[in-house]
Motif scaffolding. Structure first.
Motif, PDB file in Angstrom:
ATOM      1  N   UNK A   1       0.843  -1.196   0.000  1.00 56.85           N
ATOM      2  CA  UNK A   1       0.000   0.000   0.000  1.00 56.85           C
ATOM      3  C   UNK A   1       0.885   1.255   0.000  1.00 56.85           C
ATOM      4  N   UNK A   2       0.552   2.222  -0.812  1.00 55.96           N
ATOM      5  CA  UNK A   2       1.298   3.471  -0.904  1.00 55.96           C
ATOM      6  C   UNK A   2       0.485   4.599  -0.257  1.00 55.96           C
ATOM      7  N   UNK A   3       1.183   5.664   0.120  1.00 57.77           N
ATOM      8  CA  UNK A   3       0.528   6.818   0.735  1.00 57.77           C
ATOM      9  C   UNK A   3       1.045   8.100   0.090  1.00 57.77           C
TER      10      UNK A   3
ATOM     11  N   UNK B   1      -4.693  12.797  -8.888  1.00 62.89           N
ATOM     12  CA  UNK B   1      -3.243  12.670  -8.958  1.00 62.89           C
ATOM     13  C   UNK B   1      -2.683  12.761  -7.549  1.00 62.89           C
ATOM     14  N   UNK B   2      -1.914  11.745  -7.157  1.00 58.36           N
ATOM     15  CA  UNK B   2      -1.373  11.661  -5.802  1.00 58.36           C
ATOM     16  C   UNK B   2       0.150  11.774  -5.853  1.00 58.36           C
ATOM     17  N   UNK B   3       0.695  12.701  -5.058  1.00 56.08           N
ATOM     18  CA  UNK B   3       2.136  12.881  -4.981  1.00 56.08           C
ATOM     19  C   UNK B   3       2.666  12.207  -3.729  1.00 56.08           C
ATOM     20  N   UNK B   4       3.652  11.337  -3.907  1.00 55.06           N
ATOM     21  CA  UNK B   4       4.261  10.643  -2.786  1.00 55.06           C
ATOM     22  C   UNK B   4       5.426  11.449  -2.226  1.00 55.06           C
ATOM     23  N   UNK B   5       5.982  10.979  -1.115  1.00 53.03           N
ATOM     24  CA  UNK B   5       7.031  11.721  -0.419  1.00 53.03           C
ATOM     25  C   UNK B   5       8.254  11.970  -1.293  1.00 53.03           C
ATOM     26  N   UNK B   6       8.538  11.054  -2.230  1.00 55.28           N
ATOM     27  CA  UNK B   6       9.707  11.229  -3.099  1.00 55.28           C
ATOM     28  C   UNK B   6       9.418  12.106  -4.314  1.00 55.28           C
ATOM     29  N   UNK B   7       8.195  12.666  -4.392  1.00 57.23           N
ATOM     30  CA  UNK B   7       7.852  13.562  -5.479  1.00 57.23           C
ATOM     31  C   UNK B   7       7.207  12.905  -6.684  1.00 57.23           C
TER      32      UNK B   7
ATOM     33  N   UNK C   1      -4.618  13.279   2.382  1.00 53.84           N
ATOM     34  CA  UNK C   1      -3.662  12.183   2.375  1.00 53.84           C
ATOM     35  C   UNK C   1      -4.449  10.898   2.158  1.00 53.84           C
ATOM     36  N   UNK C   2      -3.948  10.067   1.265  1.00 51.45           N
ATOM     37  CA  UNK C   2      -4.692   8.870   0.872  1.00 51.45           C
ATOM     38  C   UNK C   2      -3.776   7.663   0.789  1.00 51.45           C
ATOM     39  N   UNK C   3      -4.333   6.495   1.135  1.00 53.89           N
ATOM     40  CA  UNK C   3      -3.671   5.207   0.916  1.00 53.89           C
ATOM     41  C   UNK C   3      -4.184   4.657  -0.406  1.00 53.89           C
ATOM     42  N   UNK C   4      -3.278   4.215  -1.263  1.00 54.28           N
ATOM     43  CA  UNK C   4      -3.689   3.718  -2.570  1.00 54.28           C
ATOM     44  C   UNK C   4      -2.750   2.615  -3.026  1.00 54.28           C
ATOM     45  N   UNK C   5      -3.175   1.909  -4.048  1.00 55.48           N
ATOM     46  CA  UNK C   5      -2.320   0.903  -4.659  1.00 55.48           C
ATOM     47  C   UNK C   5      -2.679   0.781  -6.132  1.00 55.48           C
ATOM     48  N   UNK C   6      -1.802   0.189  -6.884  1.00 53.87           N
ATOM     49  CA  UNK C   6      -2.011   0.016  -8.318  1.00 53.87           C
ATOM     50  C   UNK C   6      -2.359  -1.424  -8.632  1.00 53.87           C
ATOM     51  N   UNK C   7      -3.366  -1.588  -9.486  1.00 55.01           N
ATOM     52  CA  UNK C   7      -3.775  -2.913  -9.931  1.00 55.01           C
ATOM     53  C   UNK C   7      -3.868  -2.907 -11.448  1.00 55.01           C
ATOM     54  N   UNK C   8      -3.072  -3.757 -12.085  1.00 55.09           N
ATOM     55  CA  UNK C   8      -3.086  -3.854 -13.547  1.00 55.09           C
ATOM     56  C   UNK C   8      -2.865  -2.498 -14.209  1.00 55.09           C
ATOM     57  N   UNK C   9      -1.929  -1.747 -13.647  1.00 56.06           N
ATOM     58  CA  UNK C   9      -1.567  -0.466 -14.227  1.00 56.06           C
ATOM     59  C   UNK C   9      -2.486   0.686 -13.884  1.00 56.06           C
ATOM     60  N   UNK C  10      -3.505   0.446 -13.063  1.00 57.43           N
ATOM     61  CA  UNK C  10      -4.432   1.513 -12.675  1.00 57.43           C
ATOM     62  C   UNK C  10      -4.447   1.664 -11.160  1.00 57.43           C
ATOM     63  N   UNK C  11      -4.372   2.927 -10.693  1.00 52.80           N
ATOM     64  CA  UNK C  11      -4.333   3.176  -9.267  1.00 52.80           C
ATOM     65  C   UNK C  11      -5.719   3.360  -8.674  1.00 52.80           C
ATOM     66  N   UNK C  12      -5.887   2.868  -7.432  1.00 49.46           N
ATOM     67  CA  UNK C  12      -7.161   3.009  -6.732  1.00 49.46           C
ATOM     68  C   UNK C  12      -6.911   3.491  -5.305  1.00 49.46           C
ATOM     69  N   UNK C  13      -7.723   4.472  -4.866  1.00 48.12           N
ATOM     70  CA  UNK C  13      -7.641   4.956  -3.495  1.00 48.12           C
ATOM     71  C   UNK C  13      -8.428   4.012  -2.602  1.00 48.12           C
ATOM     72  N   UNK C  14      -7.789   3.552  -1.524  1.00 46.61           N
ATOM     73  CA  UNK C  14      -8.435   2.646  -0.574  1.00 46.61           C
ATOM     74  C   UNK C  14      -8.965   3.371   0.658  1.00 46.61           C
ATOM     75  N   UNK C  15      -8.223   4.372   1.127  1.00 49.60           N
ATOM     76  CA  UNK C  15      -8.632   5.036   2.377  1.00 49.60           C
ATOM     77  C   UNK C  15      -8.107   6.459   2.404  1.00 49.60           C
ATOM     78  N   UNK C  16      -8.856   7.333   3.066  1.00 51.25           N
ATOM     79  CA  UNK C  16      -8.440   8.711   3.293  1.00 51.25           C
ATOM     80  C   UNK C  16      -8.061   8.890   4.752  1.00 51.25           C
ATOM     81  N   UNK C  17      -7.004   9.649   5.002  1.00 53.70           N
ATOM     82  CA  UNK C  17      -6.605   9.933   6.376  1.00 53.70           C
ATOM     83  C   UNK C  17      -7.514  11.028   6.951  1.00 53.70           C
TER      84      UNK C  17
END
Length: 301
Positions: free
Chosen positions: A1-3, A15-21, A44-60
């Protein structure tokens, strides 16, 4: 899971920007619609990629959020207020300040287009500037050294620029960060309204300030009062500061005897224009339909 932080929302994509930019494009899962929950720019959102497409799972959890513009987790809001073209409206400015106070977002006032006034008119407008500085608000004028004035205020902050259509939000951001090259528009002479040059809320990284700055669509009116009328006085700092001295704990600061706010008004420590805004907003929240009166512009010659 990414944030990461949502920095842009467009047509159902985020569009979600991660800590590394790095930035990834995502969509919100259907569970958000079912829960009547919508991601906002700034979340701030938790998300992950499935088959090349990203999905948001949860909001902080949000530290704060604004309805207009729709944005969350903001450190500072630059309230861009035009003095002319479109004409200055203290009523509109105070509406925005109340909304920011209610949301727990720190305001910074920027008065634009002072260069369009004569020297005498600029001097007269200083009375209004001093009113807001006396309340405790930071104020920057378009005739100041804008970059130097904003530098210490924006550093390491998440900032939103908000204000009336045509007030000069994009113009200001182009001064602060010329590399942004934001589109600006002229004001209609017939309607005294600006053209909508910004059509979405986006957080833009500005390395010079180590900041994220949002340019937002403008508006011609501002009708956000989504709190009980009893809380209104808390969102006028100068009223809140003296209201503890009122005879009645539930004082509305309108007609009650022993009102410390009315006493401060008579003594001049609360301005008549600000009190007029309080009185009008109180009537609006109570559901009355007061006759709208334009704010005084005594500084105009």
């Amino acid at each position: 899971m990414k944030t990461g932080r949502i920095i842009r929302s467009l047509a159902g994509y985020y569009d979600i920007m991660q800590a590394d930019g790095t930035i990834e494009r995502t969509r919100a899962r259907g569970q958000f619609r079912q829960q009547n929950q919508k991601p906002l720019v700034g979340d701030f959102a938790d998300f992950e990629s499935e088959n090349g497409e990203g999905f948001i799972w949860a909001l902080h959890d949000r530290e704060n959020e604004l309805v207009r513009p729709p944005i969350a987790n903001i450190d500072l809001a630059i309230v861009v207020t035009s003095i002319v073209e479109p004409a200055f409206s203290q009523n509109l400015l105070d509406r925005q300040l109340v909304a920011l106070e209610a949301a727990g977002v720190r305001p910074l006032l920027y008065f634009s287009k002072l260069d369009l006034l004569s020297a005498e008119e600029q001097a007269a407008f200083q009375a209004t500037v001093m009113e807001y500085r006396a309340i405790g608000y930071d104020v920057v004028l378009s005739t100041d050294d804008v970059q130097a004035a904003f530098q210490p205020l924006l550093a390491d902050k998440v900032v939103v620029a908000m204000g009336q259509t045509g007030a000069g939000k994009s113009t200001l951001l182009n001064v602060l960060a010329p590399e942004l090259k934001l589109t600006t528009g002229e004001v209609s002479k017939a309607l005294s309204r600006g053209k909508h040059t910004t059509r979405q809320v986006s957080l833009i990284p500005v390395p010079a300030y180590q900041a994220l700055i949002a340019d937002t669509p403008g508006f011609s009116s501002y009708e956000v009062f989504d709190f009980p009328v009893e809380k209104l006085g808390d969102y006028f700092p100068e009223i809140k500061a003296v209201s503890a001295g009122c005879r009645f704990r539930t004082c509305s600061h309108l007609n009650e005897p022993g009102c410390a706010v009315k006493e401060a008004l008579e003594l001049g420590s609360i301005s008549q224009a600000r009190y007029n805004s309080y009185e009008l907003f109180y009537q609006i929240i109570k559901g009355k339909r007061p006759v709208y009166q334009k704010s005084s512009q005594k500084w105009r010659q």
